[in-house]
Design an enzyme around this catalytic site. Structure first.
Site, PDB file in Angstrom:
ATOM      1  N   SER A 191       0.902  -1.202   0.014  1.00 46.88           N
ATOM      2  CA  SER A 191      -0.110   0.200   0.292  1.00 46.88           C
ATOM      3  C   SER A 191       0.955   1.113  -0.051  1.00 46.88           C
ATOM      4  O   SER A 191       1.636   1.423  -0.885  1.00 46.88           O
ATOM      5  CB  SER A 191      -0.996  -0.197   1.219  1.00 46.88           C
ATOM      6  OG  SER A 191      -2.082   0.940   0.947  1.00 46.88           O
ATOM      7  N   ASP A 230      -8.672  -4.889  -6.225  1.00 48.18           N
ATOM      8  CA  ASP A 230      -8.233  -4.046  -5.214  1.00 48.18           C
ATOM      9  C   ASP A 230      -9.139  -2.729  -5.456  1.00 48.18           C
ATOM     10  O   ASP A 230      -9.129  -2.022  -6.346  1.00 48.18           O
ATOM     11  CB  ASP A 230      -6.831  -3.572  -5.310  1.00 48.18           C
ATOM     12  CG  ASP A 230      -6.319  -2.932  -4.155  1.00 48.18           C
ATOM     13  OD1 ASP A 230      -6.966  -2.195  -3.196  1.00 48.18           O
ATOM     14  OD2 ASP A 230      -5.158  -2.935  -3.835  1.00 48.18           O
ATOM     15  N   HIS A 244      -6.956  -5.779  -1.628  1.00 47.30           N
ATOM     16  CA  HIS A 244      -5.834  -4.948  -1.084  1.00 47.30           C
ATOM     17  C   HIS A 244      -5.153  -5.663  -0.056  1.00 47.30           C
ATOM     18  O   HIS A 244      -5.053  -5.572   1.044  1.00 47.30           O
ATOM     19  CB  HIS A 244      -6.341  -3.602  -0.378  1.00 47.30           C
ATOM     20  CG  HIS A 244      -5.346  -2.545  -0.159  1.00 47.30           C
ATOM     21  ND1 HIS A 244      -4.708  -1.864  -1.466  1.00 47.30           N
ATOM     22  CD2 HIS A 244      -4.857  -1.848   0.820  1.00 47.30           C
ATOM     23  CE1 HIS A 244      -3.923  -0.817  -0.837  1.00 47.30           C
ATOM     24  NE2 HIS A 244      -3.958  -1.090   0.371  1.00 47.30           N
TER      25      HIS A 244
END
Length: 653
Positions: free
Chosen positions: A477, A564, A596
């Site tokens: 991320s 995601d 994600h």
């Protein structure tokens, strides 16, 4: 006892990233049942057993593709509930299993809907308040769910609020909405009507460090974690009638973190402060006795995972750090601490390494709380520094409005076992250390936030921890973004990078955030750059690694989930395309059934099989061969299989 990293046993990937034997243990509110997550046919499901016979466990769910990752008891202990999405799309629906009948019900039977728990009660045990965005994906309407009949009743239609709070009578008391300044306005709710004017507000500077923490059951007190007029967030009690506030707890170095509250009255009994380590302080004397007892019996850190309504039984999780985590049943009346389970018994006797909290100074005088793990056998005198410099992985956390913490970390253990020092840095913008530290990261993506990571690298080189030419950067991320930034903005610092679901283009990132984040979008614009202004758009483009992809000269591995909702697949696709156009090699792994991050253990293991062999070629550590690791996974090697040893030969299956 091993003396060198080379002779320490290789910890198998599946021991760290495979299914735990058991996890997430809880006790029902009435104390009659134990529940936990454990594999059923290789997939994590919910199991229950009578509290007086923990060995009589049975699976009550039948997930077959995606693991169930969290569960909780209904207030009346008649059912166990869990949330589940599809392939990582984060549209979480709520499911319930009746303990008496075994019947499973989809409690929120909607498509493209994300459920929120708005309120539960210690006295009204057959109902809960839910937020559902099935009418408008941006806003969660509040519904009452009858747990007996499954009926949903609309309580309040949401016209633009980010969230709601209720009291123990399941009466809505508060609505939250972002204000024009990027802070939050808090409105009273009376008879399910939101007041026109807020009764409390925060400015943007306090938006991430101030929030209401719930009412006592009688509604007389509203708790806040509050940084207004101060730097670190204090625990505040506000009298609901008079509005008067008093400080319960505060700390100069860190925000007040978690609290322990009486299961029935809702009164705060203890609080935690997490600077370098998490430390609990009791307010209630009896709770203090219990915490002292646990501290005397357990090594490392512990936390209370679940409590009965009468508070006689606690489920306690223990993290001894250099042994596998264990969970216990604590009978407060009897004064007994009984083993419940060890999550990963395969790690018994494995060469797990201690984690060292350290403070690193940034170039402009900030203190960066950080965590270092060293390879086995590299630190013979135990001073937290290797005898000689070793290869290092800078492991960057996501968020970025999150933090690294002290405790068992599978990534740290895996990488240290392979021969690397592992350094995780709470760079500016990280949470938990006061609002000044968070706000120092505003508009600093790719700038001072990145400088902090480079300062940590310089520290590791200067302190003879890391070999200067053998430092990798890795993260998910925001940590994936930091990896891309590291290889584009400072291309000579790192030997290679591993980017997991990281954004490459901040402009497109902000265009594709989930619709239910819209009530918070001002926060992103204020802290990252506003794409609606010329200056903000220029700032976002300047901080986007995509536009400097041709500067990459070191090997890069990218992992991405196709579903995601936060960092769309296009973020990885874009930079891979740019690198191919510039003739720069890249290895790109795509998971069609993930979002994600990677939820399925098979996918995590497959990615680490690739990553550890990638790193071994790049900075010289050890690696378990790729072998058949990819076969049970959904991994698709879109680009660059030839750049990772053993990958091409083991594709397919």
């Amino acid at each position: 006892m091993t003396t060198t990293a080379e002779t320490a046993p290789l910890i198998p990937r599946d021991a760290l990233f495979g299914n735990p034997v058991r996890a997430a243990g809880q006790i029902s509110p009435d104390g009659k049942w134990l529940s936990w997550l454990a594999p059923k046919d290789g997939v994590l499901n919910i199991w229950v057993a009578p509290a007086n016979d923990p060995d009589a466990g049975r699976a009550i769910t039948s997930a077959t593709d995606r693991p169930i990752r969290q569960h909780f008891w209904s207030p009346d202990a008649s059912s166990v509930m869990y949330i589940q999405d599809k392939g990582g799309d984060e549209n979480f629906l709520l499911y319930g299993i009746n303990i008496a009948t075994g019947a499973e019900t989809t409690l929120t039977p909607f498509e493209k809907t994300r459920v929120q728990i708005v309120g539960a009660s210690s006295t009204i045990k057959d109902k809960v308040l839910l937020g559902l965005n099935n009418r408008d994906p941006r806003f969660h309407d509040v519904h009452m769910l009858d747990l007996t009949t499954g009926k949903l009743t609309l309580v309040l239609e949401n016209s633009g609020y980010a969230g709601f709070m209720a009291d123990d009578t399941l009466t809505l008391r508060m609505a939250l909405r972002q204000n024009a300044a990027g802070g939050t306005d808090y409105f009273r709710v009376t008879d399910n009507v939101v007041a026109a004017e807020p009764f409390e507000s925060t400015a943007m500077e306090d938006a991430l460090t101030t929030s209401p923490a719930g009412y006592t059951s009688d509604g007389s007190t509203l708790y806040w974690i509050d940084s207004r007029g101060r730097n670190t967030a204090a625990l505040i009690a506000q009298d609901s009638a008079s509005g008067e506030k008093r400080i319960i707890a505060e700390d100069d170095k860190a925000d007040i973190g978690g609290t322990l509250r009486d299961p029935v009255t809702g009164v705060v009994e203890a609080y935690a402060v997490n600077y370098l380590k998490n430390e609990w302080t009791a307010i209630d004397p009896e709770i203090g006795v219990s915490l002292d007892f646990l501290k005397s019996k357990l090594e490392g850190q512990f936390g209370i995972a679940s409590r009965t309504d009468d508070d006689s039984i606690w489920i306690v999780g223990n993290d001894p750090l250099v042994k596998p985590a264990a969970t216990y049943i604590y009978d407060r009346k009897a004064g007994t601490l009984t083993p419940f389970y060890t999550s990963r018994p395969a790690l018994e006797g494995a060469p797990l390494q201690p984690m060292y909290p350290i403070e690193i100074a940034s170039r402009d005088g900030l203190t960066l709380p950080s965590y270092l793990t060293l390879p086995p056998g590299s630190d013979t005198d135990g001073d937290g520094r290797p005898d000689k410099p070793v290869p290092m992985v800078l492991l960057v956390h996501g968020g970025p409005w999150a933090r690294d913490g002290y405790g068992f970390n599978a990534n740290h253990q895996m990488l240290a076992n392979r021969g690397y020092a592992v350094l995780s840095v709470n760079f500016r913008g990280s949470t938990g250390f006061g609002k000044d530290f968070i706000n120092a990261g505003n508009l600093q993506w790719g700038l001072k936030m990145h400088d902090d990571l480079i300062d940590a690298v310089e520290f590791a080189i200067g302190d003879f921890i890391a070999q200067p030419d053998k430092i990798a950067i890795m993260g998910g991320s925001y940590g994936g973004y930091a990896t891309l930034a590291g290889l584009t903005f400072t291309p000579d610092i790192f030997a290679c990078g591993v980017d997991i679901v990281g954004p490459s283009n901040l402009e497109t990132l902000l265009k594709t955030i989930p619709p239910y984040w819209e009530p918070l979008v001002k926060q992103f614009h204020t802290r990252m750059g506003d794409p609606n202004t010329e200056e903000g758009l220029a700032m976002l483009k300047a901080a986007s690694p995509l536009y400097k992809a041709d500067k990459i000269v070191k090997p890069l591995l990218i992992g991405q989930g196709a579903n995601d909702p936060r960092v769309a697949q296009a973020e990885s696709d874009q930079i891979v395309t740019a690198m191919k156009s510039a003739g720069i090699p890249v290895t790109y792994v795509l998971y069609p059934d993930e979002g994600h991050g990677f939820a399925r253990p098979e996918n995590n293991i497959a990615f680490y099989a690739i990553a550890e062999n990638f790193l071994a070629a790049c900075i010289g550590g050890r690696a378990e061969p790729v072998g058949d690791a990819l076969k049970p996974s959904s991994a698709q090697i879109v680009e660059g299989a030839e750049h990772v040893k053993g990958l091409e030969a083991n594709l397919g299956g």
